[in-house]
Design an enzyme around this catalytic site. Structure first.
Site, mmCIF file in Angstrom:
data_model
loop_
_atom_site.group_PDB
_atom_site.id
_atom_site.type_symbol
_atom_site.label_atom_id
_atom_site.label_comp_id
_atom_site.label_asym_id
_atom_site.label_seq_id
_atom_site.Cartn_x
_atom_site.Cartn_y
_atom_site.Cartn_z
ATOM 1 C CB CYS A 232 41.703 73.341 68.853
ATOM 2 S SG CYS A 232 39.917 73.119 68.945
ATOM 3 C CB CYS B 81 39.978 73.594 72.087
ATOM 4 S SG CYS B 81 39.916 72.165 70.990
#
Length: 306
Positions: A50, A53
């Site tokens: 991700c 993230c």
């Protein structure tokens, strides 16, 4: 925001283990639900692939670290812990939940501005039941001040401010310690530097009132002569007002309040309601539950609304 199952990237950096940790499906109950009974816990659902993230995670960690133990953070790798992600209906990441008292109370999905992250953590920190021992330190400092150990009290209040610069009780306590040592200018200067978040806090407003009264005390007239002037002419309002100031400077707060109430009774509009203004200054300088303040406020209210 990315949907689950996209292309891998590097994982976020590790963070201090005492405040920030990884959890699993097996340890989620202890790490989050149980732990949040005393300290709010932020749960960050992420994955190694991700991209957003990688930005959000470190920003959360920085904000949590800055909260100094009032908020904790738990990270959940959704690739390795699909059960808890499914239970909390995490369908895309990054996804953040805030747990308090064992329940999710807030959260957001996707990358957000850093200012919003700080606000999110600050709000949670205010719900914390832990203060890192600051409450005990404040209590100890107040006891030192009451026992006349002014230097020690000042050092303790200053140390608390070093840990929590927006602690209004500590800043008010430090200013009161300066006043107790006769350092009126230092107390006034300290309050002028108060952060915006606590600038008008009751603890600081009380000390400002005390500073005003200390300034008045520096020029207070002779008590015996003022008492004689009032006895000779009870309608000498200026003499009665100065008598109240002298009484307060001499430590007789209750008699000072009595004289001001009598002045207000005789002429409430004298000098633009100067007696009432002075009464409010005295009341503000006293602790909220002080008997003199409580009784004085009731007596003044009864006169105002009579």
């Amino acid at each position: 925001m990315l949907e689950l199952g996209q292309t891998p990237n590097a994982a976020p950096d590790a963070a201090p283990a005492d405040l920030i940790k990884d959890t699993t499906d097996a340890t989620f109950m202890a790490d989050v639900v149980d732990a949040s009974q005393t300290t709010p816990v932020i749960v960050d659902f992420w994955a190694p692939w991700c991209g957003p993230c990688k930005t959000l995670g470190p920003q959360l960690e920085a904000a949590v670290t800055a909260a100094k133990g009032k908020v904790r953070m738990v990270k959940v790798n959704v690739d390795e812990n699909q059960q808890i992600a499914a239970q909390l209906r995490v369908q895309s990441i990054p996804m953040v939940y805030a747990f308090v008292d064992g329940q999710p109370i807030d959260g957001f999905q996707g990358a957000v501005p850093e200012s919003q992250i700080k606000d999110f953590v600050t709000k949670l920190a205010a719900m914390s039941k832990e203060d890192g021992g600051l409450a005990e330190a404040l209590e100890a400092a107040e006891e030192m001040l009451s026992m006349g150990e002014h230097d020690d009290a000042a050092q303790t209040f200053a140390a608390i401010l070093g840990e929590e610069p927006e602690n209004a009780a500590a800043m008010g306590g430090l200013a009161r310690a300066h006043l107790a040592m006769g350092q009126v200018d230092e107390a006034e200067q300290l309050l002028s530097t108060a952060p915006d978040a606590i600038f008008n806090a009751p603890e600081l407003e009380a000390v400002r009132a005390q500073i005003e009264l200390a300034r008045q005390a520096e020029s207070a007239g002779p008590l015996a002569e003022l008492q004689a002037a009032v006895d000779a002419n009870p309608d000498d309002h200026a003499a009665r007002f100065e008598l109240a100031q002298a009484l307060h400077a001499n430590g007789d707060v209750e008699q000072a309040v009595d004289q001001l109430l009598e002045l207000f009774r005789r002429d409430r509009e004298w000098e633009d309601a100067k007696a009432k203004t002075q009464l409010f200054t005295i009341f503000d300088a006293l602790p909220p539950q002080d008997p003199i303040a409580l009784t004085g406020r009731r007596r003044l209210s009864s006169m105002i609304f009579a």
